[in-house]
Every structure is written in C-alpha cells, then in structure tokens.
Write an enzyme that holds these catalytic residues in place. Structure first.
Site, PDB file in Angstrom:
ATOM      1  N   LYS A 103      15.810 -22.700  19.849  1.00  0.00           N
ATOM      2  CA  LYS A 103      16.716 -22.222  18.688  1.00  0.00           C
ATOM      3  C   LYS A 103      15.918 -22.374  17.475  1.00  0.00           C
ATOM      4  CE  LYS A 103      21.358 -21.304  16.418  1.00  0.00           C
ATOM      5  NZ  LYS A 103      20.720 -21.453  14.819  1.00  0.00           N
ATOM      6  N   SER A 111      26.624 -13.911  15.870  1.00  0.00           N
ATOM      7  CA  SER A 111      26.093 -15.163  15.755  1.00  0.00           C
ATOM      8  C   SER A 111      26.520 -15.823  17.238  1.00  0.00           C
ATOM      9  CB  SER A 111      26.769 -15.926  14.596  1.00  0.00           C
ATOM     10  OG  SER A 111      27.960 -15.919  14.501  1.00  0.00           O
ATOM     11  N   LEU A 112      26.298 -17.233  17.233  1.00  0.00           N
ATOM     12  CA  LEU A 112      26.354 -18.131  18.580  1.00  0.00           C
ATOM     13  C   LEU A 112      27.375 -19.000  18.054  1.00  0.00           C
ATOM     14  CD1 LEU A 112      22.621 -18.462  19.695  1.00  0.00           C
ATOM     15  CD2 LEU A 112      24.406 -16.997  20.587  1.00  0.00           C
ATOM     16  N   ASP A 115      18.082 -11.459 -13.899  1.00  0.00           N
ATOM     17  CA  ASP A 115      17.129 -10.842 -14.764  1.00  0.00           C
ATOM     18  C   ASP A 115      17.501 -10.562 -16.415  1.00  0.00           C
ATOM     19  OD1 ASP A 115      15.740 -10.408 -12.769  1.00  0.00           O
ATOM     20  OD2 ASP A 115      16.415  -8.167 -12.225  1.00  0.00           O
ATOM     21  N   LYS A 139      21.703 -18.862  27.569  1.00  0.00           N
ATOM     22  CA  LYS A 139      22.121 -17.602  27.493  1.00  0.00           C
ATOM     23  C   LYS A 139      22.371 -17.347  29.368  1.00  0.00           C
ATOM     24  CE  LYS A 139      19.524 -16.047  23.705  1.00  0.00           C
ATOM     25  NZ  LYS A 139      18.302 -15.306  23.241  1.00  0.00           N
ATOM     26  N   GLU A 163      13.461 -13.788  15.710  1.00  0.00           N
ATOM     27  CA  GLU A 163      13.302 -14.710  14.404  1.00  0.00           C
ATOM     28  C   GLU A 163      12.117 -14.635  13.730  1.00  0.00           C
ATOM     29  OE1 GLU A 163      16.431 -15.976  14.730  1.00  0.00           O
ATOM     30  OE2 GLU A 163      16.515 -17.468  13.203  1.00  0.00           O
TER      31      GLU A 163
END
Ligand code: IVH
Length: 707
Positions: A131, A95-96, A50, A305, A188
């Site tokens: 995913k 996270s994966l 800014d 999973k 998501e």
C-alpha cells in the site's frame, strides 16, 4: 469579536499597531504554511491565505522600516496553489477498509467466503501488494491518449491536475497496444525518499518550509498551479487499478489486469503477488514489512484484493469501500511526550471530547501536538494528569491517541477533574445517554441542545462546511463573527439567507464594518446567493441530524427523491408511524440508529420550525433517480427459504445494486417473493395476497443473469 489591529484598514494603523500586526501576520502565515506543508491540512481557503499575505505586504509597503527578519515576504513564494477545475469521477474513487491485525485479515477472507457461499477449502486466489503512501490519481485515456488526470478529492469529485501529471515520466502520454477506447487507469503518485530529501534541501536553501514527509511533498508538488514547479519535482506513479472502461477489459483477473497495465506502458509494483491461501497472504505481508525500510519509498501496509473480477463484481461495495479488498496496515508508530494541558472540545451534538495538548513530538514524520482522550472514562482508565509523560500512537490518517502514562517519569500533581457542566456560559449540566444495552454512554453531552451557544455555532459551522452548503467566504471564523454580531446576527441556518436583505434594511452596513469592505461584503452575498439552490443529499447532510453523514444522506436522498417526500416520511416517523419507520429502515445501509435520530430530530418542535424557516429560503433540487436500468429497479423483493445459488447476503446486495428494495416481510406492496426450498409462512402470505412468486432460477432469468 473584539476590535484589534487585525481588523483595522492598513491606512489607519499607527506604527505600534503596524508592528504588532506584522508580528501577528508572520506568526499566522507561518502556522498556515506549517499546516499546508507539514500536515497537508490547510485550515484556510487559498483566498484567505492570499489576503493575509497581501495585508502583510501592504503594511510593509507603508512601514518599510518595520519589515521583520521572519517576515513571510522574505520567504519566496511558499504560497499554496490556487484553484484547479473540478472533475467528476465517472466511477467513484473509493477507499479501502483497514485490517489492523492478522486476525482481521483472516476474517476478511472468511467474510468473502461466507458472502459467496464458498467452503473453507474452496480455491480462492487473492493478490497482495504494497500500500503506497502517496495520493491516488485517476488517469483517463481516450483512444489511448491521456486526456484528463484527476486527484481523488472526496471520491466523487477531484481536481484537474492534467498539466502537472503530464510531467510525471512514469505516466505514458500514449498507451501501447490494444486498449479499451476509454480507459481510466488508477494508481498512486508518490516520491522516493531520495527525491524527498533533495526537495527539502532545496526548500531550505530557498528559505522555504520543509515538507514533513514524502506524501505531503508529493501532494504539495501535484497541487502546484505552475506545472513547471511540478516538473522540477520527480514524482513517480504506480498503476494498480482502473475506473471507467469502455470496451473489453484486457484481463479477467486482478493479477492479469496489473500485468496488462505493465504491458501497455505503466510502472506496476514488483512486490505484487498472487496468493492461494491466507497463510501465503500473511507470509507476503511479513516479507513486505521486512523490506519496508529498504524500498526507498513510503508504504503503510499491504493491500489484498480478490483475484477474479467476476467475484469482485458479485461482492460489490459497502458504503465507500469494496467488500473484495482490504488494507492490512502495519502497526502504528509510537512516541513519548508530555501532556501540557487537557482541553475540552464541544461538538455539534454537545459531546464534550477531551483533547490532550502535547509538547510537540514527531511521530512517523508528522509533528503531533494534540491527541484525543475520547471521554472521561478513558481519562480515568489511563489515569492521565496534566504534566504526565505519555506514550502516544499515530496510525495512518487517524487522530493520534494516548496509549498509556509513563509511570516512572515525573507525574502531574492533580488528578484531572472532568467538568460536570457545559463549557458555555449557561453551564448546563452534562448528561450521559442510556445505550440500547441499558448502560450509560461514556460520552458526556451538554443537555442544552439548541439553547447551548456552542452547539448552535457548531451546527452553523457544519451547515456551511465544504461537504454541506460550502459557502465561499463563510468559514468557521465568519460564522462565529456573525453569531455574535448585533447588527446582522446569524443564529440559525435560515439567517444566512436573509443576510443581504437585512443588510439592505440596516442603517449600519456590512461593507462599513471592520474587516469587511465593499468587495468582500458583495462577494459574500453573491456566494450565499449561489448556494441558495442545493442538492437534496447535501441539504440532508447539512441539517446535521445525528448519524446522518454524507453516505447516509445520499442513500436517503436517493430513496425519497424529493425533500417533500423525505420530510413527510420523517414527520410521520416522528409521530410514531410504524409503516413509515419500516420503509426507512428497509433502505440499503440505513439502520435503527438513523431512523431513531431522524425521529428525534423531527420530533422536536424547534427543529421543525428551524427547518421550515430554512426551506422557505432555499431551493432543494430533487435527487436523481438512481440511473439503474433493470427490470427490478424500484421493486420490492422478499427472499425466503433456502437459496442454493447465492447466499442471502449476496442476494440482497445484488437486488439492491439493481435498484430493488429488499424487505423482510411480505405485504401488498411486495412485488416479488423469491422462494427457495423450505419456504413457509412468507410464501403462503405471498400466495394469499397474489404477489408473484419466483424460483431462484426465475429470479436470475428476470435480472438477466444465468447462474
Ligand atoms: S486499491 C477501491 N491499491 O489507498 C479502492 N489502493 O485506502 C481501490 N493505495 O485511495 C484502491 N496503494 O490512494 C489500492 N496498491 C494499492 C494502493 C492503494 C495505496 C491508496 C489509494 C486509496 C487508498 C485507500
């Protein structure tokens, strides 16, 4: 720092300087727009951005005749969103781990079987689903009504985007049917290809920069301060998981939970299936991959999973990822381009990392200009020269890599010479450390340590970075400025906290310096003051000890509780105290490399002195004792003999989850020895020391579980 028009107050600029300054600002703001829109990776704070735009406007107001065609003021409102309130996640958003090949996917299943002690042919159901390449969001419903929506952030703390999420039609305001009193639904946020194209067309019509890919456009749309802008972007949401749940879960399997999410009003992905073998998983992976181009939204792999939630719980987590899930990624995107230059970056540890500066090229929707070359050995292996055409690859979020040199394209003339001395003015020789294997490390490191200005500046940068001290207004540029400044030098962390004091004593004040003013100097001092009190884990991370990343720092903070206890242990370890060493080594997820690094760090007198000076300036808040209430919290347990109801890995993970320390040998400090059949010397030792010995069943009874 050289004096240039960039630091002069607007009122003092000559017309020539103003023209030069407007040109610089146009370029700089365009670059920040690019980083924000194309890479979703801004490098300046919103306030700094800014300020640049405000300066541009102020100069244009004074010199209206100098307004450029490419002036940022002619592009309407491309400014990034300002501040959102922070939301602490009740259950961290983890996270994966990735599987980059079929072999790694197969190994994932085998690893779970080993952990659970299941035979190869025992039934094990696993779900497989796309995913989604968007950004994850946690939606908290209380009494069935949407209360808060938060982005993932760093996994522990995200941003409150509730007003914006309410504009997403896939997100129900109220859940239908019987739902837990508190239900955090996770999934998501993404954009379809069609909507992404429409948004970019609109951006172009309005003279605003285009988004590089749907993910960045979704992120940019969700992080709008004005929900009306978000409402004009047709974001979508797939639900696939959950966080905190108070009340009964609607199902006891992953697949059942996804079905329940659909029943209560969410959109779930139709390509979610339940598989009963590795072959079925891989077949579904191939099916999804074959449909990838026609789905209408971006995906970057398939998530597997474990179906049974009770087994998920037994498997638990390692660091930031669950052991019960994995992302099987699609193969990376590749492209060809020319290496314009090879630059050496010097890191905080003095490591010299070569980076290929590339002719910009689009790979998988993102413009790539840099690719890592890792180290000198990699340059030699690839045989890459400046001027060569190379094939590069970008996989997911990882840094682009150079794969190979295209031999039949025109080649660069000279083989690349890796420097032998540090890039700093001291020209200290680069060294290669000896690895545990006896081989030399491929990494060339400056041996100058604290004498090397690069390492000192990088250390300071790390110290003030977002996940460390996070001092507003003291970013990378300011650190470099103060490092060089003769009046108010900052050469080490403690100097930051004496800035205001020293400024008060100085004749030449910070507020009178170019680039600063009364307000910005005061803001900086206030921001520093605000960070004088810091949590132990952040403090440990900020020290920049090798191998002590955020997760490790958190583990250490939890284990030692206070700075005094940590420091005492660290100094004892540095002095060769084996018991202190073993104690640190026994902490969950802490290994030899960390212990060695702590020993090296605290073995250096100048590090100890630097830390002492810093500690004198700040207040370090003790780590919260893990809020684990269990009969074994804080107790030391040794498992020995054959365990029949769980594997050794699971026994260790369970005990640690309950707050116990698992040790390898029995001593007078051991609280329990859990002995299975065939237990030998450890059992004898326990008896001779009078340590409680439990059978596996007694252990289960103690921890409140039957098996
Ligand atoms: S499950 C404990 N399922 O991938 C982690 N994640 O690398 C639970 N993602 O942050 C995540 N599609 O943003 C899961 N079907 C899916 C997903 C998915 C996309 C993202 C998510 C997460 C990241 C993990």
């Amino acid at each position: 720092m050289k004096t240039s028009a960039a630091t002069l107050p607007v009122e003092l600029l000559s017309p020539d300087e103003a023209a030069a300054e407007l040109k610089r600002l146009a370029r700089e703001i365009a670059e920040h727009d690019r980083l924000y829109y194309q890479e979703d990776a801004p490098t300046v704070s919103d306030a700094d951005y800014d300020a640049l735009r405000a300066r541009n406007e102020a100069i244009e107001a004074r010199f209206p005749e100098l307004v450029r065609d490419d002036s940022p003021s002619r592009k309407v409102g491309a400014a990034p969103a300002a501040k959102f309130a922070k939301v602490r996640h009740a259950v961290p958003m983890l996270s994966l781990q990735n599987a980059m090949s079929e072999g790694e996917a197969v190994e994932f299943v085998a690893r779970m079987r080993r952990f659970l002690g299941l035979a190869d042919d025992a039934a094990l159901a696993i779900t497989a689903e796309p995913k989604i390449d968007g950004l994850s969001c946690s939606l908290r419903y209380v009494g069935g009504r949407l209360e808060v929506a938060a982005t993932r952030g760093d996994g522990f703390e995200g941003e409150d985007v509730t007003a914006n999420v309410r504009t997403i039609s896939d997100v129900p305001e109220r859940l239908s049917g019987d739902v837990p009193e508190v239900f955090e639904v996770r999934g998501e946020v993404y954009l379809s290809h069609a909507d992404f194209a429409a948004i970019n067309a609109r951006q172009a019509a309005e003279g605003k920069p285009a988004f590089a890919n749907p993910r960045n456009a979704a992120a940019g749309s969700l992080r709008q301060l004005d929900p009306a802008v978000t409402a004009s972007r047709p974001l979508k949401f797939f639900a696939y998981g959950w966080g905190e749940v108070a009340g009964d879960l609607p199902a006891d399997t992953q697949f059942g939970m996804v079905a329940a999410l659909k029943r209560i009003g969410f959109v779930t992905n139709d390509l979610t299936v339940l598989c009963h073998s590795t072959e079925e998983l891989l077949a579904h992976y191939r099916l999804i991959e074959s449909r990838r181009a026609s789905l209408g939204y971006d995906i970057d792999g398939v998530v597997y999973k474990l179906d049974r939630l009770d087994l998920q719980e037994r498997l638990g987590f390692v660091s930031r990822s669950p052991r019960w899930a994995i992302a099987h990624k699609f193969s990376a995107e590749k492209a060809k381009t020319v290496v314009r230059d090879i630059e050496i970056q010097v890191g905080r540890t003095g490591a010299h990392t070569p980076v290929a500066k590339l002719e910009p090229v689009t790979v998988g929707g993102v413009v790539v200009q840099n690719a890592t070359l890792h180290n000198a050995d990699e340059i030699a292996r690839l045989g890459v020269r400046i001027g060569d055409t190379v094939e590069i690859q970008r996989a997911g979020d990882v840094i682009p890599q150079v794969l190979r040199v295209i031999e039949d394209a025109p080649r660069g003339a000279e083989p690349y010479q890796f420097p032998e001395v540090c890039q700093c003015e001291l020209k200290t020789p680069l060294v290669r450390e000896e690895l545990a294997s006896g081989e030399k490390s491929a990494v060339r490191r400056c041996s100058g340590e604290f004498a090397c200005p690069y390492q000192r500046v990088e250390h300071l940068r790390h110290f003030v970075s977002r996940r460390a001290f996070d001092i507003e207004g003291l970013g990378e540029k300011q650190v470099a400025f103060f490092f060089e400044d003769a009046d108010l030098p900052v050469k080490e962390p403690a100097d930051i906290f004496t800035l205001a004091r020293r400024d008060a004593e100085n004749f030449k004040k910070l507020k009178d310096k170019e680039g600063f003013g009364v307000v910005s100097a005061r803001n900086l001092f206030n921001a520093i003051e605000a960070r004088r009190t810091i949590a132990l884990d952040r403090f440990l991370y900020a020290l920049g000890i090798r191998h002590v990343g955020e997760t490790t720092a958190r583990q250490l903070a939890r284990a030692y509780g206070s700075w005094a206890d940590f420091e005492a242990a660290a100094r004892r370890i540095a002095a060769g105290d084996e018991a202190a060493r073993a104690e640190m080594d026994a902490i969950d997820q802490i290994g030899e490399a960390v212990v060695d690094a702590v020993a090296t760090y605290f073995g250096e007198a100048h590090n100890r002195a630097l830390v002492d000076r810093l500690v004198a300036e700040v207040t370090i808040v003790d780590a919260e004792a893990p809020r684990i209430e269990s009969p074994v919290a804080g107790k030391t347990v040794v498992f020995t003999g054959t365990l029949e109801k769980m594997t050794r890995d699971e026994a260790k993970a369970t005990a640690e989850r309950l707050g116990a320390k698992v040790a390898g040998s029995v001593s007078s400090k051991t609280h329990y020895v859990v002995a299975g059949p065939g237990a030998g010397s450890k059992l004898e030792k326990a008896r001779s020391l009078g340590v409680s010995v439990l059978s596996e069943d007694e252990w289960f009874k103690l921890i409140g579980g039957e098996r």
